[in-house]
Design a protein around this motif. Structure first.
Motif, mmCIF file in Angstrom:
data_model
loop_
_atom_site.group_PDB
_atom_site.id
_atom_site.type_symbol
_atom_site.label_atom_id
_atom_site.label_comp_id
_atom_site.label_asym_id
_atom_site.label_seq_id
_atom_site.Cartn_x
_atom_site.Cartn_y
_atom_site.Cartn_z
ATOM 1 N N VAL A 190 -15.581 -18.330 17.793
ATOM 2 C CA VAL A 190 -14.593 -19.285 17.263
ATOM 3 C C VAL A 190 -15.221 -20.084 16.125
ATOM 4 C CG1 VAL A 190 -13.203 -21.332 17.828
ATOM 5 C CG2 VAL A 190 -13.367 -19.459 19.467
ATOM 6 N N ARG A 191 -16.466 -20.493 16.323
ATOM 7 C CA ARG A 191 -17.178 -21.245 15.287
ATOM 8 C C ARG A 191 -17.351 -20.412 14.018
ATOM 9 N NH1 ARG A 191 -22.432 -22.434 18.025
ATOM 10 N NH2 ARG A 191 -23.008 -23.091 15.940
ATOM 11 N N VAL A 192 -17.673 -19.144 14.189
ATOM 12 C CA VAL A 192 -17.842 -18.245 13.031
ATOM 13 C C VAL A 192 -16.552 -18.176 12.214
ATOM 14 C CG1 VAL A 192 -18.102 -15.796 12.383
ATOM 15 C CG2 VAL A 192 -19.742 -16.861 13.920
ATOM 16 N N GLN A 193 -15.418 -17.997 12.895
ATOM 17 C CA GLN A 193 -14.119 -17.929 12.196
ATOM 18 C C GLN A 193 -13.829 -19.233 11.452
ATOM 19 O OE1 GLN A 193 -12.354 -15.139 11.819
ATOM 20 N NE2 GLN A 193 -13.967 -14.156 13.032
ATOM 21 N N ARG A 194 -14.146 -20.362 12.087
ATOM 22 C CA ARG A 194 -13.892 -21.666 11.458
ATOM 23 C C ARG A 194 -14.758 -21.876 10.213
ATOM 24 N NH1 ARG A 194 -14.056 -24.747 16.654
ATOM 25 N NH2 ARG A 194 -12.003 -24.475 17.531
ATOM 26 N N ILE A 195 -16.033 -21.515 10.327
ATOM 27 C CA ILE A 195 -16.954 -21.693 9.188
ATOM 28 C C ILE A 195 -16.524 -20.801 8.022
ATOM 29 C CG2 ILE A 195 -19.355 -21.490 8.400
ATOM 30 C CD1 ILE A 195 -20.165 -21.902 11.394
ATOM 31 N N MET A 196 -16.141 -19.563 8.336
ATOM 32 C CA MET A 196 -15.675 -18.635 7.286
ATOM 33 C C MET A 196 -14.465 -19.210 6.553
ATOM 34 S SD MET A 196 -16.032 -15.024 9.319
ATOM 35 C CE MET A 196 -15.010 -14.080 8.179
ATOM 36 N N ALA A 197 -13.505 -19.722 7.328
ATOM 37 C CA ALA A 197 -12.270 -20.275 6.738
ATOM 38 C C ALA A 197 -12.562 -21.530 5.925
ATOM 39 C CB ALA A 197 -11.272 -20.580 7.847
ATOM 40 N N ARG A 198 -13.458 -22.361 6.444
ATOM 41 C CA ARG A 198 -13.742 -23.651 5.805
ATOM 42 C C ARG A 198 -14.561 -23.501 4.528
ATOM 43 N NH1 ARG A 198 -17.015 -27.158 9.773
ATOM 44 N NH2 ARG A 198 -18.790 -26.095 8.875
ATOM 45 N N GLU A 199 -15.530 -22.579 4.547
ATOM 46 C CA GLU A 199 -16.485 -22.509 3.439
ATOM 47 C C GLU A 199 -16.351 -21.255 2.589
ATOM 48 O OE1 GLU A 199 -20.448 -23.581 4.694
ATOM 49 O OE2 GLU A 199 -19.629 -24.950 6.193
ATOM 50 N N GLY A 200 -15.433 -20.357 2.996
ATOM 51 C CA GLY A 200 -15.212 -19.145 2.213
ATOM 52 C C GLY A 200 -16.432 -18.239 2.144
ATOM 53 N N ILE A 201 -17.161 -18.147 3.272
ATOM 54 C CA ILE A 201 -18.370 -17.299 3.296
ATOM 55 C C ILE A 201 -18.116 -16.044 4.131
ATOM 56 C CG2 ILE A 201 -19.993 -19.215 2.903
ATOM 57 C CD1 ILE A 201 -20.485 -19.316 5.935
ATOM 58 N N SER A 202 -19.026 -15.070 4.014
ATOM 59 C CA SER A 202 -18.867 -13.809 4.741
ATOM 60 C C SER A 202 -19.150 -14.022 6.231
ATOM 61 C CB SER A 202 -19.842 -12.763 4.207
ATOM 62 O OG SER A 202 -21.178 -13.114 4.569
ATOM 63 N N GLU A 203 -18.650 -13.078 7.036
ATOM 64 C CA GLU A 203 -18.863 -13.161 8.492
ATOM 65 C C GLU A 203 -20.352 -13.091 8.821
ATOM 66 O OE1 GLU A 203 -17.346 -11.109 12.664
ATOM 67 O OE2 GLU A 203 -16.430 -10.501 10.769
ATOM 68 N N GLU A 204 -21.071 -12.226 8.100
ATOM 69 C CA GLU A 204 -22.513 -12.056 8.337
ATOM 70 C C GLU A 204 -23.256 -13.379 8.095
ATOM 71 O OE1 GLU A 204 -26.201 -9.199 6.813
ATOM 72 O OE2 GLU A 204 -24.301 -9.180 5.721
ATOM 73 N N TYR A 205 -22.919 -14.049 6.986
ATOM 74 C CA TYR A 205 -23.573 -15.318 6.654
ATOM 75 C C TYR A 205 -23.194 -16.405 7.673
ATOM 76 C CZ TYR A 205 -25.352 -19.257 3.917
ATOM 77 O OH TYR A 205 -26.032 -20.375 3.506
ATOM 78 N N ALA A 206 -21.925 -16.388 8.090
ATOM 79 C CA ALA A 206 -21.466 -17.364 9.095
ATOM 80 C C ALA A 206 -22.227 -17.184 10.412
ATOM 81 C CB ALA A 206 -19.966 -17.227 9.313
ATOM 82 N N TRP A 207 -22.412 -15.929 10.826
ATOM 83 C CA TRP A 207 -23.165 -15.659 12.067
ATOM 84 C C TRP A 207 -24.620 -16.127 11.929
ATOM 85 C CZ3 TRP A 207 -21.912 -15.177 16.836
ATOM 86 C CH2 TRP A 207 -20.693 -14.599 17.204
ATOM 87 N N SER A 208 -25.218 -15.912 10.745
ATOM 88 C CA SER A 208 -26.618 -16.335 10.559
ATOM 89 C C SER A 208 -26.722 -17.860 10.665
ATOM 90 C CB SER A 208 -27.183 -15.829 9.226
ATOM 91 O OG SER A 208 -26.630 -16.540 8.146
ATOM 92 N N ARG A 209 -25.690 -18.572 10.175
ATOM 93 C CA ARG A 209 -25.661 -20.035 10.277
ATOM 94 C C ARG A 209 -25.564 -20.461 11.746
ATOM 95 N NH1 ARG A 209 -22.816 -22.700 6.016
ATOM 96 N NH2 ARG A 209 -22.579 -24.447 7.450
ATOM 97 N N VAL A 210 -24.662 -19.790 12.479
ATOM 98 C CA VAL A 210 -24.438 -20.131 13.890
ATOM 99 C C VAL A 210 -25.698 -19.854 14.718
ATOM 100 C CG1 VAL A 210 -23.171 -19.372 15.963
ATOM 101 C CG2 VAL A 210 -21.925 -19.937 13.856
#
Length: 201
Positions: A137-157
């Motif tokens: 859920v956090r990955v989807q939110r970060i992607m939507a909020r910051e316009g980043i790729s799923e891979e980058y969002a997962w690395s952040r999480v």
């Protein structure tokens, strides 16, 4: 004055919880914003950073945050040094802001800080809340909020501390598995009201 500390990983829904505090008449101190403001105008902090990490100015004379990030990235010792300097300055300014709100007669203030537990900020709080959510859920939110790729969002999480770190360190936990933001907002409001009731009695 009741002081509530809010922390948790990115994308969990802290902003929704903080909005409910504002609706209840509370003030919010965003420690990220406090630090960025200090970086721009606090000459003492700027000097400390430059004596620790060398010249950091851009063409306009301001501290270049990207340059600073490049220096500390991947070097745990330098990162720890930066965190210590940043946290000390941020905690001091947060204490000043709390006193200003107290003088204004505010009854409720929230401190929003990712480093609430590892800094001395948690000691300023009457109650602390961990806001957590399922990683996907956090990955989807970060992607939507910051316009980043799923891979980058997962690395952040994955780079952030575990849910357990936040929940074990805080007095209360808000688990955000809600399908609608409104549902989570109500959950947050109910918890904050119950904390206020405890402190009024």
């Amino acid at each position: 004055m009741t002081i509530i500390g809010i922390t948790g990983p990115t994308g969990a829904g802290k902003t929704t919880a903080l909005r409910e505090i504002e609706k209840l008449g509370g003030a919010v101190i965003d420690c990220d914003a406090v630090y960025h403001d200090l970086l721009e105008r606090d000459i003492t902090l700027q000097g400390m950073l430059e004596s620790a990490f060398g010249p950091l100015r851009d063409e306009s004379g301001a501290i270049d945050r990207k340059k600073l990030g490049t220096i500390v990235f991947g070097d745990p010792e330098k990162l720890e040094k930066l965190n210590t300097i940043a946290q000390t300055a941020t905690v001091r300014r947060t204490q000043e802001l709390l006193e200003e709100y107290r003088a204004k007669g505010r009854k409720l203030v929230a401190i929003d800080a990712i480093a609430l537990l590892e800094s001395s900020l948690s000691k300023l709080c009457d109650a602390t809340i961990a806001v957590i959510a399922p990683p996907e859920v956090r990955v989807q939110r970060i992607m939507a909020r910051e316009g980043i790729s799923e891979e980058y969002a997962w690395s952040r999480v994955k780079a952030q501390k575990s849910d357990g770190y936040f929940t074990e360190g805080c007095d209360h936990t808000l688990y955000n598995d809600c399908a609608q933001a409104e549902e989570f907002a109500l959950r947050a409001k109910t918890l904050v009201e119950s904390i206020l009731q405890e402190h009024i009695q």
